[in-house]
Write a protein that holds these residues in place. Structure first.
Motif, PDB file in Angstrom:
ATOM      1  N   ASP A 211       3.705  10.824   9.036  1.00  0.00           N
ATOM      2  CA  ASP A 211       4.541  10.000   9.902  1.00  0.00           C
ATOM      3  C   ASP A 211       5.788  10.800  10.231  1.00  0.00           C
ATOM      4  N   VAL A 212       5.964  11.150  11.478  1.00  0.00           N
ATOM      5  CA  VAL A 212       7.075  11.997  11.877  1.00  0.00           C
ATOM      6  C   VAL A 212       8.348  11.203  12.140  1.00  0.00           C
ATOM      7  N   ASP A 213       8.260   9.881  12.138  1.00  0.00           N
ATOM      8  CA  ASP A 213       9.432   9.060  12.421  1.00  0.00           C
ATOM      9  C   ASP A 213      10.314   8.850  11.195  1.00  0.00           C
ATOM     10  N   GLN A 214       9.772   9.088  10.012  1.00  0.00           N
ATOM     11  CA  GLN A 214      10.531   8.815   8.791  1.00  0.00           C
ATOM     12  C   GLN A 214      10.222   9.886   7.763  1.00  0.00           C
ATOM     13  N   PRO A 215      11.224  10.421   7.078  1.00  0.00           N
ATOM     14  CA  PRO A 215      10.973  11.417   6.043  1.00  0.00           C
ATOM     15  C   PRO A 215      10.043  10.871   4.973  1.00  0.00           C
ATOM     16  N   GLN A 216       9.127  11.740   4.497  1.00  0.00           N
ATOM     17  CA  GLN A 216       8.129  11.299   3.528  1.00  0.00           C
ATOM     18  C   GLN A 216       8.768  10.788   2.248  1.00  0.00           C
ATOM     19  N   SER A 217       9.915  11.368   1.855  1.00  0.00           N
ATOM     20  CA  SER A 217      10.560  10.971   0.620  1.00  0.00           C
ATOM     21  C   SER A 217      11.126   9.562   0.685  1.00  0.00           C
ATOM     22  N   GLN A 218      11.345   9.017   1.880  1.00  0.00           N
ATOM     23  CA  GLN A 218      11.923   7.696   2.034  1.00  0.00           C
ATOM     24  C   GLN A 218      10.866   6.626   2.256  1.00  0.00           C
ATOM     25  N   GLN A 219       9.623   6.988   2.258  1.00  0.00           N
ATOM     26  CA  GLN A 219       8.547   6.041   2.489  1.00  0.00           C
ATOM     27  C   GLN A 219       7.927   5.609   1.172  1.00  0.00           C
ATOM     28  N   ASN A 220       7.596   4.308   1.057  1.00  0.00           N
ATOM     29  CA  ASN A 220       6.784   3.905  -0.076  1.00  0.00           C
ATOM     30  C   ASN A 220       5.321   4.115   0.293  1.00  0.00           C
ATOM     31  N   MET A 221       4.436   3.880  -0.653  1.00  0.00           N
ATOM     32  CA  MET A 221       3.034   4.233  -0.424  1.00  0.00           C
ATOM     33  C   MET A 221       2.391   3.400   0.683  1.00  0.00           C
ATOM     34  N   PHE A 222       2.896   2.187   0.915  1.00  0.00           N
ATOM     35  CA  PHE A 222       2.320   1.364   1.979  1.00  0.00           C
ATOM     36  C   PHE A 222       2.837   1.784   3.351  1.00  0.00           C
ATOM     37  N   GLN A 223       4.087   2.211   3.432  1.00  0.00           N
ATOM     38  CA  GLN A 223       4.619   2.711   4.694  1.00  0.00           C
ATOM     39  C   GLN A 223       3.974   4.031   5.085  1.00  0.00           C
ATOM     40  N   ALA A 224       3.653   4.847   4.094  1.00  0.00           N
ATOM     41  CA  ALA A 224       3.028   6.133   4.378  1.00  0.00           C
ATOM     42  C   ALA A 224       1.532   6.021   4.623  1.00  0.00           C
ATOM     43  N   SER A 225       0.956   4.865   4.326  1.00  0.00           N
ATOM     44  CA  SER A 225      -0.491   4.685   4.440  1.00  0.00           C
ATOM     45  C   SER A 225      -0.927   4.404   5.867  1.00  0.00           C
ATOM     46  N   SER A 226      -2.106   4.916   6.218  1.00  0.00           N
ATOM     47  CA  SER A 226      -2.705   4.594   7.509  1.00  0.00           C
ATOM     48  C   SER A 226      -3.436   3.258   7.467  1.00  0.00           C
ATOM     49  N   HIS A 227      -3.781   2.814   6.268  1.00  0.00           N
ATOM     50  CA  HIS A 227      -4.486   1.534   6.082  1.00  0.00           C
ATOM     51  C   HIS A 227      -3.846   0.788   4.909  1.00  0.00           C
ATOM     52  N   PRO A 228      -2.655   0.237   5.105  1.00  0.00           N
ATOM     53  CA  PRO A 228      -1.939  -0.411   3.990  1.00  0.00           C
ATOM     54  C   PRO A 228      -2.662  -1.619   3.411  1.00  0.00           C
ATOM     55  N   VAL A 229      -3.408  -2.350   4.223  1.00  0.00           N
ATOM     56  CA  VAL A 229      -4.127  -3.523   3.710  1.00  0.00           C
ATOM     57  C   VAL A 229      -5.232  -3.086   2.749  1.00  0.00           C
ATOM     58  N   ALA A 230      -5.982  -2.080   3.143  1.00  0.00           N
ATOM     59  CA  ALA A 230      -7.038  -1.555   2.266  1.00  0.00           C
ATOM     60  C   ALA A 230      -6.440  -1.007   0.979  1.00  0.00           C
ATOM     61  N   LEU A 231      -5.304  -0.343   1.087  1.00  0.00           N
ATOM     62  CA  LEU A 231      -4.631   0.193  -0.092  1.00  0.00           C
ATOM     63  C   LEU A 231      -4.141  -0.931  -1.002  1.00  0.00           C
ATOM     64  N   LEU A 232      -3.639  -1.996  -0.391  1.00  0.00           N
ATOM     65  CA  LEU A 232      -3.153  -3.140  -1.164  1.00  0.00           C
ATOM     66  C   LEU A 232      -4.267  -3.750  -2.001  1.00  0.00           C
ATOM     67  N   PHE A 233      -5.423  -3.995  -1.371  1.00  0.00           N
ATOM     68  CA  PHE A 233      -6.522  -4.621  -2.104  1.00  0.00           C
ATOM     69  C   PHE A 233      -7.146  -3.672  -3.120  1.00  0.00           C
ATOM     70  N   LEU A 234      -7.082  -2.357  -2.860  1.00  0.00           N
ATOM     71  CA  LEU A 234      -7.551  -1.390  -3.845  1.00  0.00           C
ATOM     72  C   LEU A 234      -6.781  -1.553  -5.152  1.00  0.00           C
ATOM     73  N   ILE A 235      -5.470  -1.713  -5.046  1.00  0.00           N
ATOM     74  CA  ILE A 235      -4.618  -1.855  -6.225  1.00  0.00           C
ATOM     75  C   ILE A 235      -4.647  -3.277  -6.764  1.00  0.00           C
ATOM     76  N   LEU A 236      -4.722  -4.266  -5.867  1.00  0.00           N
ATOM     77  CA  LEU A 236      -4.631  -5.672  -6.259  1.00  0.00           C
ATOM     78  C   LEU A 236      -5.797  -6.088  -7.150  1.00  0.00           C
ATOM     79  N   PHE A 237      -7.020  -5.760  -6.748  1.00  0.00           N
ATOM     80  CA  PHE A 237      -8.181  -6.179  -7.525  1.00  0.00           C
ATOM     81  C   PHE A 237      -8.208  -5.514  -8.900  1.00  0.00           C
ATOM     82  N   LYS A 238      -7.878  -4.229  -8.955  1.00  0.00           N
ATOM     83  CA  LYS A 238      -7.916  -3.521 -10.233  1.00  0.00           C
ATOM     84  C   LYS A 238      -6.825  -4.020 -11.173  1.00  0.00           C
ATOM     85  N   SER A 239      -5.617  -4.197 -10.651  1.00  0.00           N
ATOM     86  CA  SER A 239      -4.532  -4.706 -11.486  1.00  0.00           C
ATOM     87  C   SER A 239      -4.770  -6.165 -11.861  1.00  0.00           C
TER      88      SER A 239
END
Length: 210
Positions: free
Chosen positions: A13-41
């Motif tokens: 993402d060229v609009d925001q420095p990588q160090s300032q992004q959380n994993m969902f902001q840096a993700s191309s598919h934040p919903v898929a990432l959310l459920f990946l973590i949600l079900f396991k946790s």
């Protein structure tokens, strides 16, 4: 977010420095990432904290197994395809043998570095955590809870093995494609050089002094 592809096939993402992004902001598919973590946790939370809410083991067992099964299906069919461009499944042939089938993204389609890193970290960490809990349950003589842990290790381990094989198959096909492209390029260059040499010789003889 404005994503751009780098030469090595990753997406940033060229609009925001990588160090300032959380994993969902840096993700191309934040919903898929959310459920990946949600079900396991969620399965881990019920296993570790369920006794604080109820003493009924059957209820906790059923909830854990349901979440684990949903997590297994989601990771195998959705999360891997969206986050790393991989998918696997196993089919039984008519003769009774098993056949592994793999799908992988096209080489021209980039993968998000953050998604890939989190996916593989979670994929490896899950069976490791459940294996540790299996040891704890065994030595604490909680054999009924050990049943939940065994199911968890089997399901998460199956996904890990499946994606490992799928990733190896992808790299093998890409190497073959790269080798084929290189061979075609070299053959084309050699053919062009030979044609130029022949053409130059014929023209030189035609216009040269006899």
């Amino acid at each position: 977010m404005n994503y751009q592809s780098t030469p090595d096939g990753t997406v940033v993402d060229v609009d925001q420095p990588q160090s300032q992004q959380n994993m969902f902001q840096a993700s191309s598919h934040p919903v898929a990432l959310l459920f990946l973590i949600l079900f396991k946790s969620g399965a881990l939370a019920i296993y570790l904290l369920g006794n604080f809410f109820t003493d009924n083991f059957i209820i906790l067992f059923v909830l854990c197994v349901i979440i684990l099964a949903v997590d297994f299906w989601t990771v195998k069919n959705i999360s891997g395809r969206l986050l790393v461009g991989l998918r696997w499944w196993n089919e039984v042939r008519e003769d009774g043998t098993n056949e592994w089938i793999f799908e992988s993204r096209d080489l021209s389609i980039p993968v998000n570095t953050s998604d890939s890193r989190i996916f593989w970290t979670v994929l490896y960490a899950t069976p490791a955590v459940w294996s540790l809990l299996a040891i704890v349950a065994f030595f604490s003589l909680r054999f009924q809870w050990l049943l939940i842990v065994i199911i968890s290790v089997l399901l998460s381990g199956a996904n890990l093995i499946g994606y490992q094989r799928c990733d190896k198959d992808q790299k093998k096909r890409w190497n073959q494609l790269a080798s084929g492209s290189s061979s075609t390029l070299v053959s084309g260059m050699m053919s062009g050089l030979m044609n130029n040499a022949i053409t130059s010789g014929v023209v030189g003889r035609f216009f040269g002094r006899g």
